[in-house]
Design a protein around this motif. Structure first.
Motif, PDB file in Angstrom:
ATOM      1  N   ASP A 111       4.119  12.325 -13.783  1.00  0.00           N
ATOM      2  CA  ASP A 111       3.448  12.339 -12.488  1.00  0.00           C
ATOM      3  C   ASP A 111       4.387  11.796 -11.406  1.00  0.00           C
ATOM      4  O   ASP A 111       4.967  10.722 -11.568  1.00  0.00           O
ATOM      5  N   ARG A 112       4.520  12.539 -10.328  1.00  0.00           N
ATOM      6  CA  ARG A 112       5.515  12.137  -9.328  1.00  0.00           C
ATOM      7  C   ARG A 112       5.136  10.824  -8.635  1.00  0.00           C
ATOM      8  O   ARG A 112       6.008  10.032  -8.279  1.00  0.00           O
ATOM      9  N   ARG A 113       3.827  10.531  -8.508  1.00  0.00           N
ATOM     10  CA  ARG A 113       3.445   9.285  -7.831  1.00  0.00           C
ATOM     11  C   ARG A 113       3.844   8.078  -8.674  1.00  0.00           C
ATOM     12  O   ARG A 113       4.351   7.075  -8.159  1.00  0.00           O
ATOM     13  N   ALA A 114       3.632   8.188  -9.989  1.00  0.00           N
ATOM     14  CA  ALA A 114       4.046   7.084 -10.881  1.00  0.00           C
ATOM     15  C   ALA A 114       5.551   6.891 -10.777  1.00  0.00           C
ATOM     16  O   ALA A 114       6.049   5.755 -10.660  1.00  0.00           O
ATOM     17  N   ARG A 115       6.287   8.011 -10.786  1.00  0.00           N
ATOM     18  CA  ARG A 115       7.751   7.891 -10.739  1.00  0.00           C
ATOM     19  C   ARG A 115       8.207   7.280  -9.418  1.00  0.00           C
ATOM     20  O   ARG A 115       9.119   6.461  -9.380  1.00  0.00           O
TER      21      ARG A 115
ATOM     22  N   GLU B 283      -4.949   0.881 -14.415  1.00  0.00           N
ATOM     23  CA  GLU B 283      -5.951   1.948 -14.202  1.00  0.00           C
ATOM     24  C   GLU B 283      -5.385   3.050 -13.307  1.00  0.00           C
ATOM     25  O   GLU B 283      -5.599   4.234 -13.525  1.00  0.00           O
ATOM     26  N   LEU B 284      -4.654   2.602 -12.294  1.00  0.00           N
ATOM     27  CA  LEU B 284      -4.067   3.563 -11.360  1.00  0.00           C
ATOM     28  C   LEU B 284      -3.087   4.482 -12.097  1.00  0.00           C
ATOM     29  O   LEU B 284      -3.143   5.712 -11.960  1.00  0.00           O
ATOM     30  N   PHE B 285      -2.222   3.882 -12.907  1.00  0.00           N
ATOM     31  CA  PHE B 285      -1.245   4.692 -13.648  1.00  0.00           C
ATOM     32  C   PHE B 285      -1.936   5.604 -14.658  1.00  0.00           C
ATOM     33  O   PHE B 285      -1.502   6.724 -14.888  1.00  0.00           O
ATOM     34  N   GLU B 286      -3.052   5.124 -15.226  1.00  0.00           N
ATOM     35  CA  GLU B 286      -3.818   5.954 -16.167  1.00  0.00           C
ATOM     36  C   GLU B 286      -4.419   7.138 -15.405  1.00  0.00           C
ATOM     37  O   GLU B 286      -4.499   8.252 -15.936  1.00  0.00           O
TER      38      GLU B 286
ATOM     39  N   ARG C 174       0.880  -1.193   0.000  1.00  0.00           N
ATOM     40  CA  ARG C 174       0.000   0.000   0.000  1.00  0.00           C
ATOM     41  C   ARG C 174       0.905   1.227   0.000  1.00  0.00           C
ATOM     42  O   ARG C 174       1.920   1.249   0.723  1.00  0.00           O
ATOM     43  N   VAL C 175       0.550   2.227  -0.779  1.00  0.00           N
ATOM     44  CA  VAL C 175       1.362   3.452  -0.815  1.00  0.00           C
ATOM     45  C   VAL C 175       0.529   4.644  -0.346  1.00  0.00           C
ATOM     46  O   VAL C 175      -0.565   4.888  -0.864  1.00  0.00           O
ATOM     47  N   PHE C 176       1.078   5.374   0.620  1.00  0.00           N
ATOM     48  CA  PHE C 176       0.508   6.653   1.043  1.00  0.00           C
ATOM     49  C   PHE C 176       1.335   7.757   0.387  1.00  0.00           C
ATOM     50  O   PHE C 176       2.572   7.732   0.462  1.00  0.00           O
ATOM     51  N   PHE C 177       0.649   8.700  -0.260  1.00  0.00           N
ATOM     52  CA  PHE C 177       1.362   9.843  -0.841  1.00  0.00           C
ATOM     53  C   PHE C 177       1.147  11.101   0.002  1.00  0.00           C
ATOM     54  O   PHE C 177       1.778  12.121  -0.210  1.00  0.00           O
ATOM     55  N   ALA C 178       0.190  11.005   0.919  1.00  0.00           N
ATOM     56  CA  ALA C 178      -0.186  12.122   1.785  1.00  0.00           C
ATOM     57  C   ALA C 178      -1.040  11.491   2.878  1.00  0.00           C
ATOM     58  O   ALA C 178      -1.369  10.304   2.787  1.00  0.00           O
TER      59      ALA C 178
END
Ligand SMILES: Cc1cc2nc3c(=O)[nH]c(=O)nc-3n(C[C@H](O)[C@H](O)[C@H](O)COP(=O)(O)OP(=O)(O)OC[C@H]3O[C@@H](n4cnc5c(N)ncnc54)[C@H](O)[C@@H]3O)c2cc1C
Length: 490
Positions: A179-183, A109-112, A89-93
């Motif tokens: 997108d920084r989350r994808a990276r 889908e998430l990356f899209e 699981r990833v939290f970005f905030a």
């Protein structure tokens, strides 16, 4: 044949090398300073909670499967394995995390959703990563690089661009994703290999193949089960594992290691294999004349981070967490600066939290959770009692804020493990958790060698050598070094 080998250290690399030499008929003794085998992958338990002290991600399962077959065994004979879902699981905030798992459609889908075209670009990125991984596994990893010519071989030269060995990981990822989350999802694994993505060769995009294509698994009982399995396997090959044996000196005579001296005894050997910290062994166990890599060599290396670790036993369930959880802050470069450039305690850091009680009921008493919190920090920081206590409180508050779980008042186990513990328990150079970073200048031929250049029967195995950091990597290193030793013995 009854040649004798002494292995210094019962980390996973040492145990694996010992088992392989035992299989070839060597009389092997492993000398380990701690009271249990496994090295960084040891178990610690308290009040019914069981903690993997170090590794918790079981990646590249084929490497483990292959290792057991070398003994005519199967991995299942030693421990069961299950695939995790989600992988992590990833939290970005604070709040609204995303899950990454085996359902590829959902990941696409998430990356899209991160950016238009993201799904297609992910497919293409992972296809290339798969190709690089296959080449690396087939040609680069299970190999000794004794000279630059071994590294710059024909395949590498012809395929240099396709393999992108000489580019930088962060730039290569940026060509696909803005997108920084994808990276971050595609780069984070480098931090756990001890390297700033801006310093890592783009070849390491193979790590995205490792987690997203090959998946994340869990061995029953945790990663410590791998150490226990290797210790059993080694014992079955006749290896004698002696615990509480602190090696103080390797005595060299006429250019060969003749004796290994512990706090209470001396052991003769035909070969010595060091699994203990490479920098420590070279500079502290050998006299200056016998050091291939003296102190000034280590001072110039790029060290992997140390880790600030908390083992927490929590008296309640934590619904917002899964087995593996990661937090990537918006400005994670600031965290990397604190690790790799400024050497300071990072504020509001990125972190990793494992909660293996989500998968393994034996990891915590009923209705409770077992938390392992990890913050990568610079090696060599001064972690006095006062400093680390304050930092622990700061980190706990921060984890609570990001995950939305309040657990500070429900702790019944709380242990800190940081630099001074890495030094005290493992003789880790400057308290590094992982040894050397995986920069281009510290890859393959540029890592410290398996064979000593000064002492003819002295060898090294573990995370400092090629191929490097991580449990599968040290299993591979053990296979390479045992092959070299066998070859030299004729
Ligand atoms: C907190 C943490 C989390 C990690 N997470 C992961 C993960 O999720 N997945 C993954 O694949 N990898 C992970 N890693 C990396 C992985 O654990 C290591 O790369 C690997 O276990 C190193 O094995 P090794 O055999 O090289 O050395 P070590 O485990 O360091 O073993 C060396 C042994 O030598 C012994 N020794 C040292 N000095 C002496 C002496 N003088 N005399 C006798 N014995 C001595 C030490 O006590 C130790 O047992 C993690 C590491 C840490 C620290």
């Amino acid at each position: 044949m009854n040649k004798t080998a002494i292995v210094v250290g019962a980390g996973l690399g040492g145990l694996a090398a010992a088992a392989l030499l035992g299989r070839e008929g060597w009389k092997v003794t492993v000398l380990e300073k701690n009271d249990s085998p496994g090295g960084r992958a040891r178990l610690w338990s308290e009040k019914g909670y069981q903690f993997d002290m170090g590794p918790s991600w079981y990646l590249m399962p084929e490497v483990f499967e292959h290792f057991f077959t070398l003994f005519g065994k199967t991995r299942e004979q030693y421990y069961p394995l299950q695939g995790l879902d989600p992988y992590y699981r990833v939290f970005f905030a604070p709040g609204s995390p995303v899950d990454i798992g085996p359902d590829r459609g959902r990941v696409e889908e998430l990356f899209e959703s991160f950016e238009p075209g993201g799904a297609q670009r992910l497919r293409s990125y992972l296809e290339k990563a798969r190709y690089k991984y296959d080449v690396a596994m087939g040609q680069f990893l299970y190999k000794e690089y004794a000279s630059i010519f071994d590294f710059l071989n024909l395949r590498m030269l012809i395929e240099g661009t396709r393999l992108n060995v000489f580019g930088r990981l962060d730039r290569s990822v940026r060509r696909y994703f803005q997108d920084r989350r994808a990276r971050q999802i595609l780069e984070y694994a480098m931090v756990f290999l001890g390297t700033d993505p801006a310093q890592a060769p783009a070849l390491y995009s193979i790590m995205s193949h490792v987690d997203l294509n090959l998946g994340v698994h869990y061995p029953s009982g945790g990663l410590q089960a791998v150490g226990a399995a290797l210790a059993r396997l080694a014992a079955e090959q006749g290896v004698d594992i002696q615990l509480n044996r602190d090696v103080r000196k390797i005595v060299v005579e006429n250019g060969a290691a003749r004796r290994v001296v512990t706090d209470g005894a001396e052991y003769g050997a035909d070969v010595v294999v060091v699994n203990a910290d490479y920098a420590f062994a070279e500079t502290r166990l050998l006299d200056r004349d016998h050091q291939s890599y003296p102190a000034r060599y280590w001072e110039r290396r790029v060290l992997a981070p140390s880790f600030f670790v908390l083992y927490l036993g929590v008296k309640k369930r934590l619904e917002n967490l899964v087995h593996h959880n990661l937090y990537f802050s918006e400005d994670w470069e600031r965290h990397f600066d604190a690790i790799f450039r400024e050497a300071d305690w990072p504020g509001k850091p990125c972190f990793y939290v494992s909660c293996i009680s989500k998968t393994d009921a034996g990891a915590a008493p009923r209705g409770r959770e077992n938390l392992f919190v990890l913050v990568p920090v610079a090696p060599g920081l001064d972690d006095t009692e006062d400093v680390r206590e304050r930092y622990a409180e700061e980190v706990i508050r921060h984890v609570e804020e990001i995950t939305g779980e309040q657990f500070r008042d429900s702790l019944e186990v709380r242990r800190i493990f940081s630099h001074r513990d890495f030094v005290g328990d493992y003789n880790a150079y400057k308290g590094t958790a992982l040894g050397l970073a995986h920069t281009l200048n510290q890859t393959a031929v540029f890592r410290p060698q398996f064979r000593s250049r000064k002492v003819k029967n002295l060898y090294y195995v573990g995370q400092y050598t090629h191929p490097g950091v991580g449990v599968p990597m040290v299993l591979i290193a053990a296979q390479v070094v045992s092959g070299i030793i066998q070859g030299a013995a004729g």
